[in-house]
Scaffold this motif. Structure first.
Motif, PDB file in Angstrom:
ATOM      1  N   UNK B 161      93.321  58.404  78.692  1.00 41.50           N
ATOM      2  CA  UNK B 161      94.431  59.222  79.198  1.00 41.50           C
ATOM      3  C   UNK B 161      94.979  58.718  80.534  1.00 41.50           C
ATOM      4  N   UNK B 162      94.091  58.170  81.382  1.00 47.64           N
ATOM      5  CA  UNK B 162      94.531  57.776  82.730  1.00 47.64           C
ATOM      6  C   UNK B 162      95.815  56.932  82.748  1.00 47.64           C
ATOM      7  N   UNK B 163      95.932  55.905  81.850  1.00 48.30           N
ATOM      8  CA  UNK B 163      97.156  55.070  81.878  1.00 48.30           C
ATOM      9  C   UNK B 163      98.437  55.875  81.664  1.00 48.30           C
ATOM     10  N   UNK B 164      98.360  57.067  81.057  1.00 42.50           N
ATOM     11  CA  UNK B 164      99.561  57.861  80.789  1.00 42.50           C
ATOM     12  C   UNK B 164     100.033  58.580  82.051  1.00 42.50           C
ATOM     13  N   UNK B 165      99.200  58.572  83.108  1.00 45.33           N
ATOM     14  CA  UNK B 165      99.592  59.232  84.349  1.00 45.33           C
ATOM     15  C   UNK B 165      99.269  60.715  84.393  1.00 45.33           C
ATOM     16  N   UNK B 166      98.760  61.256  83.305  1.00 43.93           N
ATOM     17  CA  UNK B 166      98.357  62.670  83.300  1.00 43.93           C
ATOM     18  C   UNK B 166      97.044  62.791  84.082  1.00 43.93           C
ATOM     19  N   UNK B 167      96.913  63.826  84.923  1.00 48.06           N
ATOM     20  CA  UNK B 167      95.697  64.034  85.706  1.00 48.06           C
ATOM     21  C   UNK B 167      94.540  64.357  84.762  1.00 48.06           C
ATOM     22  N   UNK B 168      93.410  63.700  84.966  1.00 50.76           N
ATOM     23  CA  UNK B 168      92.223  63.986  84.147  1.00 50.76           C
ATOM     24  C   UNK B 168      91.116  64.463  85.065  1.00 50.76           C
ATOM     25  N   UNK B 169      90.486  65.612  84.766  1.00 49.60           N
ATOM     26  CA  UNK B 169      89.369  66.080  85.590  1.00 49.60           C
ATOM     27  C   UNK B 169      88.170  66.407  84.711  1.00 49.60           C
ATOM     28  N   UNK B 170      87.023  66.526  85.361  1.00 48.42           N
ATOM     29  CA  UNK B 170      85.768  66.804  84.650  1.00 48.42           C
ATOM     30  C   UNK B 170      85.141  68.020  85.323  1.00 48.42           C
ATOM     31  N   UNK B 171      84.650  68.990  84.547  1.00 48.32           N
ATOM     32  CA  UNK B 171      83.987  70.140  85.172  1.00 48.32           C
ATOM     33  C   UNK B 171      82.758  69.638  85.937  1.00 48.32           C
ATOM     34  N   UNK B 172      82.375  70.376  87.002  1.00 45.09           N
ATOM     35  CA  UNK B 172      81.285  69.919  87.871  1.00 45.09           C
ATOM     36  C   UNK B 172      79.925  70.073  87.220  1.00 45.09           C
ATOM     37  N   UNK B 173      79.051  69.113  87.520  1.00 45.63           N
ATOM     38  CA  UNK B 173      77.637  69.227  87.175  1.00 45.63           C
ATOM     39  C   UNK B 173      76.914  69.645  88.432  1.00 45.63           C
ATOM     40  N   UNK B 174      75.878  70.452  88.324  1.00 49.33           N
ATOM     41  CA  UNK B 174      75.115  70.840  89.502  1.00 49.33           C
ATOM     42  C   UNK B 174      74.105  71.923  89.175  1.00 49.33           C
TER      43      UNK B 174
END
Lengths: 199, 199
Positions: B161-174
């Motif tokens: 997805x990154x090359x499309x310019x859309x923001x990608x996030x991941x929920x936090x581990x902890x």
């Protein structure tokens, strides 16, 4: 549950009514089933409906069966002079698995429990007495569970039958084979001592 | 099983095919069901058949639903610019229970697992990319599980997805809220340290 569409919620709800299946297990089961082939789920549903429709009490011993007379009562090789009294069909199956008991059974479908309001009239006890009047029985072996309810039921049945002259026996309580003494409760240890046999 | 008549054995057999239900539980469940009122058992069977018949993937987010478009995708109040990617419908329900997430979802129905032979083509990943092309999405939040497979899938999706310019996030581990540090595994403790935020 409002997080799932109606038919999924209904399925989860029905499954979580089953004993030993909590809300998490019901969700796991529901999604497992929704992902199985349709034929497999239909087969489970029809086996369920048919079994409930056709399974009833054996006319003689009151075990659950899909025939009029269960295979054990119908088997002419069984010793018809012995009747083992058990609380339910699973207990009958447990003794059948030993392959060593050749007599018949009588399934009470419960045990006397004053705490839960279950009296002698709520289990198939009258039916046992009727059998003993009609048939020629030598011995009644009481194999109710070794719980308070099972013991109460055993005492009650024994008092009812003794006056008829039929021999009444009770399966032994004691240390399970392979059981480690240090892990066994005191009541069982005392029972094992009382029931000791000479070598 | 030969200790039970055929329809009872079939029922026990079907039930013991379910995940997490062993032979003893299957017997307990079978006799429980055989002792319930006929209407109740018929209702369970029909809820099962109907759910399997009518539940399918939502045309947009691929969650399981009995409607063409699931209630979340059909809800005009949801923020259509955010898509949370989850492994299955139960994970979606877990986030819905928080009541705090207002965006849409995308359900993968699995995670990439080379060990189990599950590749990117075996999950609803192509469908996610098609959605991102057609719709105007600002952020994709990857909420796959914190397992090896979940992490692999998260990395894979992020690279696509990154090359499309859309923001990608991941929920936090902890460390889970209320979790006692001494009971938490080392990998989680290290993740929690890496993901620390300034107070």
């Amino acid at each position: 549950m409002e997080y799932y569409s109606k038919q999924i919620s209904n399925l989860i709800g029905e499954l979580s009514n089953l004993p030993g299946i909590g809300s998490k297990s019901a969700q796991r089961l529901a999604f497992y089933l929704l992902n199985r082939p349709k034929e497999e789920v239909d087969r489970l549903a029809s086996v369920l409906t048919e079994a409930r429709q056709n399974v009833h009490y054996c006319k003689e011993c009151y075990t659950l069966t899909d025939q009029e007379i269960c295979p054990i009562c119908a088997n002419e090789k069984r010793d018809r002079k012995k009747i083992m009294v058990v609380e339910d069909t699973r207990d009958l199956a447990a003794y059948e698995k030993t392959g060593k008991y050749e007599g018949l059974y009588h399934v009470l479908h419960g045990a006397i429990s004053p705490m839960q309001g279950i009296g002698p009239g709520d289990i198939k006890l009258k039916e046992l007495l009727q059998r003993l009047q009609k048939e020629d029985v030598d011995e009644v072996i009481i194999a109710t569970n070794s719980s308070l309810e099972g013991e109460t039921t055993a005492m009650y049945i024994s008092k009812l039958i003794k006056p008829t002259g039929i021999k009444v026996s009770r399966i032994a309580s004691g240390v399970p084979v392979g059981g480690d003494l240090e892990n066994i409760d005191e009541v069982t240890l005392l029972r094992a001592l009382e029931g000791r046999t000479e070598l």
